[in-house]
Motif scaffolding. Sequence first.
Motif, PDB file in Angstrom:
ATOM      1  N   GLY A 118       0.787  -1.235   0.000  1.00 16.28           N
ATOM      2  CA  GLY A 118       0.000   0.000   0.000  1.00 16.28           C
ATOM      3  C   GLY A 118       0.811   1.272   0.000  1.00 16.28           C
ATOM      4  O   GLY A 118       0.265   2.360   0.178  1.00 16.28           O
ATOM      5  N   LEU A 119       2.145   1.184  -0.197  1.00 10.65           N
ATOM      6  CA  LEU A 119       2.962   2.392  -0.231  1.00 10.65           C
ATOM      7  C   LEU A 119       3.082   2.898  -1.673  1.00 10.65           C
ATOM      8  O   LEU A 119       3.356   2.111  -2.585  1.00 10.65           O
ATOM      9  CB  LEU A 119       4.362   2.110   0.336  1.00 10.65           C
ATOM     10  N   PRO A 120       2.919   4.201  -1.883  1.00  9.07           N
ATOM     11  CA  PRO A 120       2.992   4.757  -3.239  1.00  9.07           C
ATOM     12  C   PRO A 120       4.430   4.893  -3.705  1.00  9.07           C
ATOM     13  O   PRO A 120       5.128   5.861  -3.358  1.00  9.07           O
ATOM     14  CB  PRO A 120       2.311   6.127  -3.096  1.00  9.07           C
ATOM     15  N   GLY A 121       4.902   3.938  -4.477  1.00 16.85           N
ATOM     16  CA  GLY A 121       6.300   3.930  -4.891  1.00 16.85           C
ATOM     17  C   GLY A 121       6.706   5.094  -5.750  1.00 16.85           C
ATOM     18  O   GLY A 121       7.891   5.449  -5.809  1.00 16.85           O
ATOM     19  N   GLN A 122       5.744   5.753  -6.421  1.00  7.91           N
ATOM     20  CA  GLN A 122       6.080   6.847  -7.326  1.00  7.91           C
ATOM     21  C   GLN A 122       6.312   8.165  -6.587  1.00  7.91           C
ATOM     22  O   GLN A 122       6.808   9.135  -7.183  1.00  7.91           O
ATOM     23  CB  GLN A 122       4.966   7.023  -8.371  1.00  7.91           C
ATOM     24  N   LEU A 123       5.967   8.237  -5.286  1.00  9.99           N
ATOM     25  CA  LEU A 123       6.115   9.472  -4.517  1.00  9.99           C
ATOM     26  C   LEU A 123       7.413   9.473  -3.724  1.00  9.99           C
ATOM     27  O   LEU A 123       8.057   8.440  -3.533  1.00  9.99           O
ATOM     28  CB  LEU A 123       4.935   9.639  -3.554  1.00  9.99           C
ATOM     29  N   ARG A 124       7.766  10.640  -3.222  1.00  7.13           N
ATOM     30  CA  ARG A 124       8.871  10.757  -2.277  1.00  7.13           C
ATOM     31  C   ARG A 124       8.318  10.617  -0.845  1.00  7.13           C
ATOM     32  O   ARG A 124       7.106  10.682  -0.642  1.00  7.13           O
ATOM     33  CB  ARG A 124       9.601  12.089  -2.465  1.00  7.13           C
TER      34      ARG A 124
ATOM     35  N   THR B 175      13.672  11.286  -0.546  1.00  4.79           N
ATOM     36  CA  THR B 175      14.044  10.028  -1.187  1.00  4.79           C
ATOM     37  C   THR B 175      12.804   9.371  -1.787  1.00  4.79           C
ATOM     38  O   THR B 175      11.758   9.318  -1.134  1.00  4.79           O
ATOM     39  CB  THR B 175      14.673   9.076  -0.148  1.00  4.79           C
ATOM     40  N   PRO B 176      12.873   8.863  -3.010  1.00  7.81           N
ATOM     41  CA  PRO B 176      11.730   8.129  -3.576  1.00  7.81           C
ATOM     42  C   PRO B 176      11.385   6.910  -2.725  1.00  7.81           C
ATOM     43  O   PRO B 176      12.292   6.206  -2.241  1.00  7.81           O
ATOM     44  CB  PRO B 176      12.225   7.718  -4.972  1.00  7.81           C
ATOM     45  N   VAL B 177      10.104   6.662  -2.532  1.00  8.78           N
ATOM     46  CA  VAL B 177       9.659   5.535  -1.702  1.00  8.78           C
ATOM     47  C   VAL B 177      10.209   4.216  -2.236  1.00  8.78           C
ATOM     48  O   VAL B 177      10.574   3.322  -1.466  1.00  8.78           O
ATOM     49  CB  VAL B 177       8.117   5.502  -1.638  1.00  8.78           C
ATOM     50  N   GLU B 178      10.304   4.087  -3.560  1.00  4.18           N
ATOM     51  CA  GLU B 178      10.768   2.830  -4.151  1.00  4.18           C
ATOM     52  C   GLU B 178      12.235   2.540  -3.827  1.00  4.18           C
ATOM     53  O   GLU B 178      12.690   1.406  -3.982  1.00  4.18           O
ATOM     54  CB  GLU B 178      10.570   2.853  -5.663  1.00  4.18           C
TER      55      GLU B 178
ATOM     56  N   GLY C 117      13.337  -1.553   6.479  1.00  5.67           N
ATOM     57  CA  GLY C 117      13.104  -0.855   7.739  1.00  5.67           C
ATOM     58  C   GLY C 117      12.526   0.534   7.528  1.00  5.67           C
ATOM     59  O   GLY C 117      11.658   0.984   8.278  1.00  5.67           O
ATOM     60  N   GLU C 118      12.999   1.230   6.483  1.00  3.28           N
ATOM     61  CA  GLU C 118      12.473   2.572   6.206  1.00  3.28           C
ATOM     62  C   GLU C 118      11.028   2.507   5.723  1.00  3.28           C
ATOM     63  O   GLU C 118      10.211   3.368   6.061  1.00  3.28           O
ATOM     64  CB  GLU C 118      13.363   3.247   5.161  1.00  3.28           C
ATOM     65  N   ARG C 119      10.696   1.488   4.952  1.00  2.11           N
ATOM     66  CA  ARG C 119       9.299   1.321   4.516  1.00  2.11           C
ATOM     67  C   ARG C 119       8.391   1.076   5.719  1.00  2.11           C
ATOM     68  O   ARG C 119       7.249   1.544   5.766  1.00  2.11           O
ATOM     69  CB  ARG C 119       9.193   0.162   3.519  1.00  2.11           C
ATOM     70  N   ARG C 120       8.901   0.318   6.686  1.00  2.90           N
ATOM     71  CA  ARG C 120       8.129   0.057   7.897  1.00  2.90           C
ATOM     72  C   ARG C 120       7.846   1.366   8.629  1.00  2.90           C
ATOM     73  O   ARG C 120       6.729   1.619   9.085  1.00  2.90           O
ATOM     74  CB  ARG C 120       8.928  -0.901   8.791  1.00  2.90           C
ATOM     75  N   ARG C 121       8.854   2.224   8.736  1.00  3.84           N
ATOM     76  CA  ARG C 121       8.677   3.502   9.417  1.00  3.84           C
ATOM     77  C   ARG C 121       7.720   4.412   8.652  1.00  3.84           C
ATOM     78  O   ARG C 121       6.931   5.143   9.249  1.00  3.84           O
ATOM     79  CB  ARG C 121      10.037   4.190   9.593  1.00  3.84           C
TER      80      ARG C 121
ATOM     81  N   ARG D 167       2.343   7.140   8.007  1.00  6.17           N
ATOM     82  CA  ARG D 167       1.082   7.322   7.267  1.00  6.17           C
ATOM     83  C   ARG D 167      -0.118   6.926   8.134  1.00  6.17           C
ATOM     84  O   ARG D 167      -1.173   7.579   8.087  1.00  6.17           O
ATOM     85  CB  ARG D 167       1.119   6.501   5.970  1.00  6.17           C
ATOM     86  N   LEU D 168       0.029   5.874   8.918  1.00  8.94           N
ATOM     87  CA  LEU D 168      -1.061   5.478   9.807  1.00  8.94           C
ATOM     88  C   LEU D 168      -1.373   6.567  10.828  1.00  8.94           C
ATOM     89  O   LEU D 168      -2.528   6.918  11.066  1.00  8.94           O
ATOM     90  CB  LEU D 168      -0.706   4.181  10.533  1.00  8.94           C
ATOM     91  N   LEU D 169      -0.313   7.109  11.440  1.00 10.19           N
ATOM     92  CA  LEU D 169      -0.515   8.110  12.486  1.00 10.19           C
ATOM     93  C   LEU D 169      -1.046   9.425  11.917  1.00 10.19           C
ATOM     94  O   LEU D 169      -1.790  10.145  12.597  1.00 10.19           O
ATOM     95  CB  LEU D 169       0.788   8.344  13.244  1.00 10.19           C
TER      96      LEU D 169
END
Length: 587
Positions: free
Chosen positions: A357-363, A400-403, A408-412, A417-419
């Motif tokens: 569910g993370l938008p890889g095209q965004l920073r 940094t681009p999400v992709e 570990g950074e994706r987890r953070r 985003r949840l909070l």
Amino acid sequence: MANLINLEAVSKSYGVKPLLSEVSLGVAEGERIGVVGLNGGGKTTLLEVLSGVAEPDSGRVSRVRDLRMAVVTQRTELPEGTVRDAVLAHYAADHEWAADARVRSIVDGLGLTALGLESSTENLSGGERRRVALAAALVGELDLIVLDEPTNHLDVEGVRWLADHLLARRASVVVVTHDRWFLDTVCGRTWEVVGGNVEQYEGGYADWVFARAERARLAATMEEKRRNLARKELAWLQRGAKARTSKPRYRIEAAEALISDVPAPRDSVELLTFARRRLGKTVLELEDVTLRAGDKPVLDDVTWRIGPGDRIGLVGVNGSGKTTLLKLLAGEAEPGSGRRIEGKTVRLAHLSQELEGLPGQLRVLEAVEEIAGRVVLGKQEMSASQLAERLGFPAARQWTPVEDLSGGERRRLQLARLLMAEPNVLLLDEPTNDLDIDTLQQLEDLLDSWPGTLVVVSHDRYLVERVCDAVYALLGDGRITHLPGGIDEYLDRRSRSQQAAPAPQRKESAPSGKPSAAEHRTAMKELGRLERRLDVLTKREGELHEQLAANATNPDKLVDLNAELKSVLTEKDDVEARWLETSELVE
């Protein structure tokens, strides 16, 4: 005591980034050292240079003659063959290792008996491979044990077993871990890798926090937010967990002065009042619910009510159904019978173990601001950038681009985003995975002041004890059991049940409990079928991981691959549960 290993003016860089700069230190006989620091700060590099896995760019590493050393890093590879070949190869026959209580304890304590000694190492999951590598390292007679994140993939019982095992051995230990209870229990010395240097402290995690807080008080140039966070953590340790620290090593008067004006980490009464205003009386309720994970029963006609402001830690062995129960609470799974009730004012957020569910095209900052520009958590109001920084994304990293992020950074980023959605009910499934200690402290600080209902599944008992007010357990009896004594009570119950379990097998006068010859043959056939299916699923899991890595820049493909991987892992858990149940019939 003589040093087993000495580092003299050692430097090591990867690319343009210096990880170790003129570092000098040593490991003495019988020392147990915990290594802490930020992710990417050089902890693994220090272990690899120390153990000889990697050579330093400059400086000298000297070791005593005939040093018996075992090393398990995140890059450790297993030989081809079976689990038995990897762990017990130097034993000519089973009776040799079975006669050694220490080796038997390792095989059972790390779950290799349940895994199957004849299982192929090529078909094991990542967590299973780590446990096999750890067992292979521990079975030998050793002077030094070097471990990198050994508690990953272990449940609460497994972490305690490993701690007890290392304490019982005479060997020196150097261990990188983010498990703070493990650090406190095992280690008598702490190394902090920071800025290319290694700061050395006496004691485990609690003592390191005391020393770092004192250093923050004395250093006028220390960042204000780091000082405040260290003081708050120190206040919690001093007031709520005094047995954790060996305070005589430090100036107690200075520590008391340091926290004299710090409020309690969490005002439970105020937060409960606020939560009731936001949530009303009804939050999440299960009524007469029956729940299964595949063919394995999890709940049997259970009623459970979670109220406003409840802060619950949920524990149980791996495979007990914790994740399945969390999915039921989140409305992502259906019960076999009974019903789930959700309050009308509930805004629920569920942190699953899957990175999806993370938008890889965004920073990074854009991905956080996609949810909201500002957030209010209790009495704290923050911008998206400030929250991202709290969770380990400094200003430069926020573009940094999400992709391009690590796991570990994706987890953070998932957490941020949840909070940002300002939920009033949080369901967190292993939130500490891949987080370093500084980020864990920041997360706990946020949760301390978060006024809502919280359910946490975690093997990190330190986090559970810090942010939760009640502990519940899945003990395999179809119930959700409240444990007033917390995780210590859970471990005591599990220990008593394991000691009592073999008793019925010794009653030779009760042959009626044994399966018939026909039932035994049927069970053996079913075991064979399940093992073949597990091989297929494990192979497909590996293929999907490779495809995910190959398609990191293709968001649409990643969504499809993630969905298939999730399905494969769910079926694999079900098949493993059926295999365990069937294997009991043929013992």
